[in-house]
Design an enzyme around this catalytic site. Structure first.
Site, mmCIF file in Angstrom:
data_model
loop_
_atom_site.group_PDB
_atom_site.id
_atom_site.type_symbol
_atom_site.label_atom_id
_atom_site.label_comp_id
_atom_site.label_asym_id
_atom_site.label_seq_id
_atom_site.Cartn_x
_atom_site.Cartn_y
_atom_site.Cartn_z
ATOM 1 N N GLU A 1 0.829 -1.203 0.000
ATOM 2 C CA GLU A 1 0.000 0.000 0.000
ATOM 3 C C GLU A 1 0.872 1.265 0.000
ATOM 4 O O GLU A 1 0.553 2.253 -0.671
ATOM 5 C CB GLU A 1 -0.929 -0.014 1.204
ATOM 6 N N LYS B 1 7.362 -4.202 -14.798
ATOM 7 C CA LYS B 1 8.613 -3.995 -14.069
ATOM 8 C C LYS B 1 8.815 -2.556 -13.612
ATOM 9 O O LYS B 1 9.561 -2.305 -12.654
ATOM 10 C CB LYS B 1 9.799 -4.425 -14.940
ATOM 11 N N THR C 1 21.929 -3.268 -12.414
ATOM 12 C CA THR C 1 21.194 -4.526 -12.408
ATOM 13 C C THR C 1 21.632 -5.365 -13.599
ATOM 14 O O THR C 1 22.401 -4.916 -14.450
ATOM 15 C CB THR C 1 19.668 -4.276 -12.464
ATOM 16 N N ASN D 1 13.079 -6.411 -19.681
ATOM 17 C CA ASN D 1 12.018 -5.584 -19.131
ATOM 18 C C ASN D 1 12.429 -4.838 -17.863
ATOM 19 O O ASN D 1 12.102 -3.668 -17.687
ATOM 20 C CB ASN D 1 10.760 -6.418 -18.884
ATOM 21 N N TYR E 1 16.353 5.580 -22.783
ATOM 22 C CA TYR E 1 16.015 6.128 -21.468
ATOM 23 C C TYR E 1 17.239 6.655 -20.728
ATOM 24 O O TYR E 1 17.127 7.110 -19.580
ATOM 25 C CB TYR E 1 15.346 5.059 -20.603
ATOM 26 N N ALA F 1 11.433 -24.192 -18.963
ATOM 27 C CA ALA F 1 12.027 -23.437 -17.853
ATOM 28 C C ALA F 1 11.159 -23.635 -16.616
ATOM 29 O O ALA F 1 10.648 -22.698 -16.034
ATOM 30 C CB ALA F 1 12.128 -21.960 -18.214
ATOM 31 N N SER G 1 2.057 -9.382 -18.916
ATOM 32 C CA SER G 1 3.125 -8.736 -18.153
ATOM 33 C C SER G 1 3.970 -7.758 -18.941
ATOM 34 O O SER G 1 4.610 -6.883 -18.346
ATOM 35 C CB SER G 1 4.035 -9.799 -17.520
#
Length: 360
Positions: free
Chosen positions: A46, A89, A113, A118, A153, A246, A345
């Protein structure tokens, strides 16, 4: 220096990671969640929703009568392919960087990362919007469109050979060189909290749901969504969907322990080639009813149906939920399900490879 930044920088030097232990640094970072004790709660989700307000989109829930007829039940498509950066993501990445910034006593450090696409796009966009430098390690086989999006980006793309070990080792090197904080694609508690916000939206948008299906790769989305669903309505059944090629999450749930694959699976669902991680696993083990595995042909069929019937651009990893709900396995075990939410997704698809992807 904040405790979060200090821990993350030290941890890149302290831990030796192999491809079976993907996300181990996130285990340490789990103590830095909003709840203080490390376990993600609905309250954390939240709070994440509050941080995302005005930044992430509340994505629409779409329907399709033709697909309802094929499934034999009402389907509700949570269209995260229309989220900023092209996938769910963005929720987790923006929440994690926002938390990092608020915990810093000085200018926030860069972030780093490793991702097949994504999370890379999401982290780069979130970092750009929040004024933070992002370094992203991507396998050389990642879709070209995703690499270009990260660069667009403002992210710094570092390519590596397509193995989890190479991804982790390259990321560790960049973290040490740049003093960057590692934000896992699925094993950071603030990422899991961010992904859980789509479940809060779903419950408002479709209050009479009885079943939810999400793709599962690293497990962050399934962990966050299942946590929220079971906490707010324990009668809702929650399923993960993954490729047969997978199937580490399905094997893990069946055997009651994490069973990571020791090889890099060659599924067309490139976003799901990563093993389910150790931080997401306890949530999945506790809250997920089952994992449905689907074939490559079932994934291709689901992609074709989404494109032809719904006119939506959804990548292979994003259609796993539809492939699962149309499978004989799901139909046999869920004859009573009437209102099923499917999370689409992501939509970061390399259009140049579409004929190859859909060839049966």
């Amino acid at each position: 220096m904040s405790s979060l930044a200090a821990f993350s920088r030290v941890s890149t030097r302290r831990f030796k990671i192999n491809f079976h232990l993907l996300g181990v640094r996130a285990c340490g970072l789990a103590t830095m969640g909003d709840g203080g004790a490390g376990k993600v709660t609905v309250q954390d989700v939240e709070k994440a929703a509050g941080r995302l307000a005005g930044h992430a989109r509340e994505t629409p829930v779409l329907t399709c009568g033709t697909l309802d007829a094929l499934a034999g039940r009402k389907l509700f498509f949570k269209s995260e392919n229309l989220q900023k950066s092209g996938s769910f993501k963005f929720r987790g990445a923006f929440n994690a960087i926002s938390r990092l910034i608020t915990s810093a006593n000085q200018n926030p450090p860069p972030v780093v990362t490793h991702s097949s696409g994504n999370h890379a796009c999401a982290l780069a966009l979130a970092a750009h919007q929040l004024g933070v430098t992002a370094h992203v390690v991507m396998p050389s086989t990642a879709p070209q469109c995703k690499k270009e999006t990260v660069r667009g980006y403002g992210g710094n793309v570092i390519e590596c050979v397509p193995t989890e070990q190479a991804r982790v080792e390259t990321m560790e090197r960049i973290a040490q060189q740049e003093g960057a904080v590692y934000i896992s694609s699925s094993q950071h508690p603030d990422v899991i909290s961010g992904q859980g916000t789509m479940a809060l939206e779903l419950l408002r948008q479709v209050p009479d749901l009885d079943t939810v299906i999400t793709p599962v790769g690293g497990g962050g989305m399934l962990a966050g969504v299942s946590l929220v669903m079971k906490a707010l309505n324990p009668h809702i059944r929650v399923y993960g969907a993954e490729p047969e090629l997978a199937n580490d999450a399905a094997t893990s749930l069946a055997q009651g322990k994490r069973c990571p694959l020791s090889y890099y699976p060659e599924t067309i669902a490139d976003g799901l080639r990563i093993n389910m991680g150790p931080v997401a696993w306890p949530y999945i083990q506790e809250h997920v009813d089952d994992i449905i595995c689907v074939t490559e042909d079932e994934i291709k069929n689901a992609m074709t149906l989404i494109w032809q019937r719904m006119k939506l651009v959804v990548e292979p990893s994003g259609v796993l939920g539809l492939a699962a709900v149309l499978s004989d396995s799901f139909k046999a075990r869920e004859q009573e399900a009437k209102n099923v939410a499917i999370i689409l997704s992501g939509g970061n698809l390399d259009l140049l490879k579409l004929p190859e992807l859909l060839s049966l």
